[in-house]
Enzyme design. Structure first.
Site, PDB file in Angstrom:
ATOM      1  N   CYS A 288      23.096   5.890  62.715  1.00  0.00           N
ATOM      2  CA  CYS A 288      23.528   4.912  61.588  1.00  0.00           C
ATOM      3  C   CYS A 288      22.451   4.182  61.042  1.00  0.00           C
ATOM      4  CB  CYS A 288      24.544   4.120  62.246  1.00  0.00           C
ATOM      5  SG  CYS A 288      26.079   4.866  62.439  1.00  0.00           S
TER       6      CYS A 288
ATOM      7  N   GLU B 123      22.128   1.033  60.802  1.00  0.00           N
ATOM      8  CA  GLU B 123      21.994  -0.060  61.686  1.00  0.00           C
ATOM      9  C   GLU B 123      20.942   0.197  62.791  1.00  0.00           C
ATOM     10  OE1 GLU B 123      24.594   1.124  60.434  1.00  0.00           O
ATOM     11  OE2 GLU B 123      26.212  -0.536  60.152  1.00  0.00           O
TER      12      GLU B 123
ATOM     13  N   CYS C 199      27.316   0.860  66.827  1.00  0.00           N
ATOM     14  CA  CYS C 199      26.430  -0.223  66.614  1.00  0.00           C
ATOM     15  C   CYS C 199      26.768  -1.607  66.549  1.00  0.00           C
ATOM     16  CB  CYS C 199      26.064   0.161  64.799  1.00  0.00           C
ATOM     17  SG  CYS C 199      25.207   1.527  64.479  1.00  0.00           S
TER      18      CYS C 199
HETATM   19  N1  THU Z   1      27.129   5.028  58.874  1.00  0.00           N
HETATM   20  C1  THU Z   1      26.094   4.071  58.742  1.00  0.00           C
HETATM   21  O1  THU Z   1      24.897   4.532  58.777  1.00  0.00           O
HETATM   22  N2  THU Z   1      26.526   2.969  59.263  1.00  0.00           N
HETATM   23  C2  THU Z   1      27.696   2.600  59.309  1.00  0.00           C
HETATM   24  O2  THU Z   1      28.031   1.502  59.602  1.00  0.00           O
HETATM   25  C3  THU Z   1      28.821   3.546  59.242  1.00  0.00           C
HETATM   26  C4  THU Z   1      28.538   4.807  59.012  1.00  0.00           C
HETATM   27  C5  THU Z   1      26.613   6.319  58.401  1.00  0.00           C
HETATM   28  C6  THU Z   1      26.929   7.455  59.509  1.00  0.00           C
HETATM   29  C7  THU Z   1      26.744   8.773  58.561  1.00  0.00           C
HETATM   30  O3  THU Z   1      25.588   9.344  58.296  1.00  0.00           O
HETATM   31  C8  THU Z   1      27.591   8.303  57.386  1.00  0.00           C
HETATM   32  O4  THU Z   1      27.524   6.889  57.575  1.00  0.00           O
HETATM   33  C9  THU Z   1      29.222   9.071  57.543  1.00  0.00           C
HETATM   34  O5  THU Z   1      29.850   8.298  58.417  1.00  0.00           O
END
Ligand code: THU
Length: 182
Positions: free
Chosen positions: A102, A104, A138
């Site tokens: 993610c 974060e 996260c």
């Molecule tokens: N994702 C994030 O980067 N941060 C979040 O808080 C929620 C989800 C990303 C993970 C994945 O690459 C995409 O969003 C779909 O879940």
């Protein structure tokens, strides 16, 4: 709880004022209190907005580099460290989906490898109508570093923010203390 914070002359109160002034769901009483707060604490409010804007710009910049060929859901994140430096991250997806990082988490790693471990603000940006909130994993990772972190999330095309403190998003957290105090 948010309106209680508005009674203070603090950075947190500035964040709440910002939220009430911009969130479409804020009621008119709260908005009036926020206007009054801003006129009595203009410098504090302006400095909060300037820091938020710097952090948000970094998150928007990171979002442009998101690697999301599977979900097509780019996310940008940026952490404002206690020393005023900003560390950004984007999501990095993997063909083996569960290995995806993610935004974060990438921002946190970026900060830690540069020696920062204390954070005051996380700005989160996605190409959505509504603000997204950090996933459970996260939340835990960020909470280990800065439980009082302020999280401001905004859809990229407009400025309707959501605002949370991390300890609100992750009540009753597991922590290093559970390990050390066995
Ligand atoms: N994702 C994030 O980067 N941060 C979040 O808080 C929620 C989800 C990303 C993970 C994945 O690459 C995409 O969003 C779909 O879940």
């Amino acid at each position: 709880m948010l309106r209680e914070r508005l009674r203070q002359r603090s950075w947190q109160a500035a964040a709440v004022a910002y939220y009430f002034l911009h969130a479409p769901q804020a009621d008119s009483n709260s908005q009036n209190e926020a206007y009054q707060w801003c006129s009595s604490c203009r410098d504090l409010f302006d400095s909060f907005v300037a820091q938020l804007e710097r952090t948000r710009q970094a998150a928007v910049g990171a979002l442009q580099h998101a690697w999301a060929p599977y979900s097509h859901f780019p996310v940008g994140a940026a952490l404002l460290a206690a020393d005023g430096t900003i560390w950004a991250g984007c999501n990095v997806e993997c063909s083996s989906y569960g290995l995806t990082l993610c935004a974060e988490r990438v921002a946190l790693g970026h900060a830690v490898v540069n020696g920062r471990k204390e954070f005051v603000l996380l700005s989160l940006v996605a190409e959505t109508e509504h603000p997204i909130s950090p996933c459970g994993g996260c939340r835990q990772l960020l909470h280990d570093f800065s439980p009082q972190l302020l999280v401001v999330s905004e859809g990229i095309h407009h400025r309707h923010p959501a605002l949370w403190w991390l300890d609100q998003l992750l009540p009753e957290p597991f922590s290093g203390r559970d390990i050390w105090k066995r």
